[in-house]
Write a protein that holds these residues in place. Structure first.
Motif, PDB file in Angstrom:
ATOM      1  N   SER A  28       0.830  -1.216   0.000  1.00 57.23           N
ATOM      2  CA  SER A  28       0.000   0.000   0.000  1.00 57.23           C
ATOM      3  C   SER A  28       0.860   1.260   0.000  1.00 57.23           C
ATOM      4  N   ASN A  29       2.004   1.231   0.661  1.00 58.84           N
ATOM      5  CA  ASN A  29       2.888   2.400   0.653  1.00 58.84           C
ATOM      6  C   ASN A  29       3.571   2.590  -0.701  1.00 58.84           C
ATOM      7  N   VAL A  30       4.039   1.518  -1.299  1.00 55.64           N
ATOM      8  CA  VAL A  30       4.711   1.614  -2.598  1.00 55.64           C
ATOM      9  C   VAL A  30       3.754   2.151  -3.651  1.00 55.64           C
ATOM     10  N   ILE A  31       2.533   1.629  -3.713  1.00 58.60           N
ATOM     11  CA  ILE A  31       1.611   2.094  -4.745  1.00 58.60           C
ATOM     12  C   ILE A  31       1.205   3.538  -4.496  1.00 58.60           C
ATOM     13  N   SER A  32       1.093   3.942  -3.254  1.00 59.41           N
ATOM     14  CA  SER A  32       0.739   5.338  -2.955  1.00 59.41           C
ATOM     15  C   SER A  32       1.803   6.303  -3.471  1.00 59.41           C
ATOM     16  N   GLN A  71      10.517  -3.603  -1.927  1.00 55.19           N
ATOM     17  CA  GLN A  71       9.788  -2.898  -2.994  1.00 55.19           C
ATOM     18  C   GLN A  71       9.503  -3.837  -4.153  1.00 55.19           C
ATOM     19  N   LYS A  72      10.512  -4.617  -4.531  1.00 58.49           N
ATOM     20  CA  LYS A  72      10.348  -5.534  -5.659  1.00 58.49           C
ATOM     21  C   LYS A  72       9.293  -6.595  -5.362  1.00 58.49           C
ATOM     22  N   ILE A  73       9.248  -7.061  -4.113  1.00 62.14           N
ATOM     23  CA  ILE A  73       8.215  -8.023  -3.719  1.00 62.14           C
ATOM     24  C   ILE A  73       6.839  -7.360  -3.819  1.00 62.14           C
ATOM     25  N   ALA A  74       6.728  -6.133  -3.322  1.00 60.47           N
ATOM     26  CA  ALA A  74       5.462  -5.386  -3.387  1.00 60.47           C
ATOM     27  C   ALA A  74       5.054  -5.172  -4.840  1.00 60.47           C
ATOM     28  N   MET A  75       6.002  -4.832  -5.689  1.00 61.01           N
ATOM     29  CA  MET A  75       5.695  -4.595  -7.097  1.00 61.01           C
ATOM     30  C   MET A  75       5.190  -5.862  -7.782  1.00 61.01           C
ATOM     31  N   LYS A  76       5.711  -7.010  -7.410  1.00 61.29           N
ATOM     32  CA  LYS A  76       5.223  -8.273  -7.981  1.00 61.29           C
ATOM     33  C   LYS A  76       3.747  -8.475  -7.646  1.00 61.29           C
ATOM     34  N   VAL A  77       3.366  -8.143  -6.420  1.00 64.13           N
ATOM     35  CA  VAL A  77       1.964  -8.254  -6.014  1.00 64.13           C
ATOM     36  C   VAL A  77       1.112  -7.287  -6.831  1.00 64.13           C
ATOM     37  N   LEU A  78       1.587  -6.062  -6.970  1.00 60.87           N
ATOM     38  CA  LEU A  78       0.845  -5.045  -7.727  1.00 60.87           C
ATOM     39  C   LEU A  78       0.683  -5.432  -9.191  1.00 60.87           C
ATOM     40  N   VAL A  79       1.710  -6.026  -9.772  1.00 64.99           N
ATOM     41  CA  VAL A  79       1.629  -6.493 -11.163  1.00 64.99           C
ATOM     42  C   VAL A  79       0.620  -7.638 -11.261  1.00 64.99           C
ATOM     43  N   LYS A  80       0.693  -8.560 -10.316  1.00 66.95           N
ATOM     44  CA  LYS A  80      -0.220  -9.716 -10.319  1.00 66.95           C
ATOM     45  C   LYS A  80      -1.680  -9.264 -10.279  1.00 66.95           C
TER      46      LYS A  80
END
Length: 121
Positions: A28-32, A71-80
């Motif tokens: 949630s922080n990365v996407i914000s 961040q990269k782990i968070a981005m994988k979730v966001l891409v998924k």
């Protein structure tokens, strides 16, 4: 890359509780931060012709305190979940990764996650 002071002047990031509940605070922080950066670039600088922007991991770390690895782990979730797109074409020298936040998908998920649970009485 140099960033305009206007972007960070008095800025805050909307972190929706429901996103944190579903995905955790890193996501949630990365996407914000990425969404705010994309909106800033759309308003003042422009995005590339495909709507992508460049953002360094070090800038995200500075704004969130989240390590590049997390961040990269968070981005994988966001891409998924279809919230974040990562360009397959690396541009520049050295090659840089570009991103695009799918705002429509993000808003749809916020609405979906905010729906009250139906009681099973």
């Amino acid at each position: 890359m140099e960033y305009n002071k206007e972007e960070s002047k008095g800025s805050f990031y909307k972190v929706y509780e429901v996103m944190g509940d579903y995905f955790g605070s890193d996501v949630s922080n990365v996407i914000s931060v990425m969404l705010k950066h994309q909106e800033y670039l759309m308003k003042y600088k422009g995005l590339d012709r495909d709507g992508y922007f460049y953002m360094e991991h070090k800038m995200i770390t500075k704004k969130t305190g989240i390590s590049e690895h997390r961040q990269k782990i968070a981005m994988k979730v966001l891409v998924k979940w279809g919230i974040l797109e990562i360009s397959t074409k690396k541009k520049g020298t050295p090659p840089k990764t570009f991103y695009k936040v799918n705002e429509d998908r993000y808003v749809k998920l916020l609405i979906e996650f905010n729906k009250p649970e139906e009681s099973s009485e």
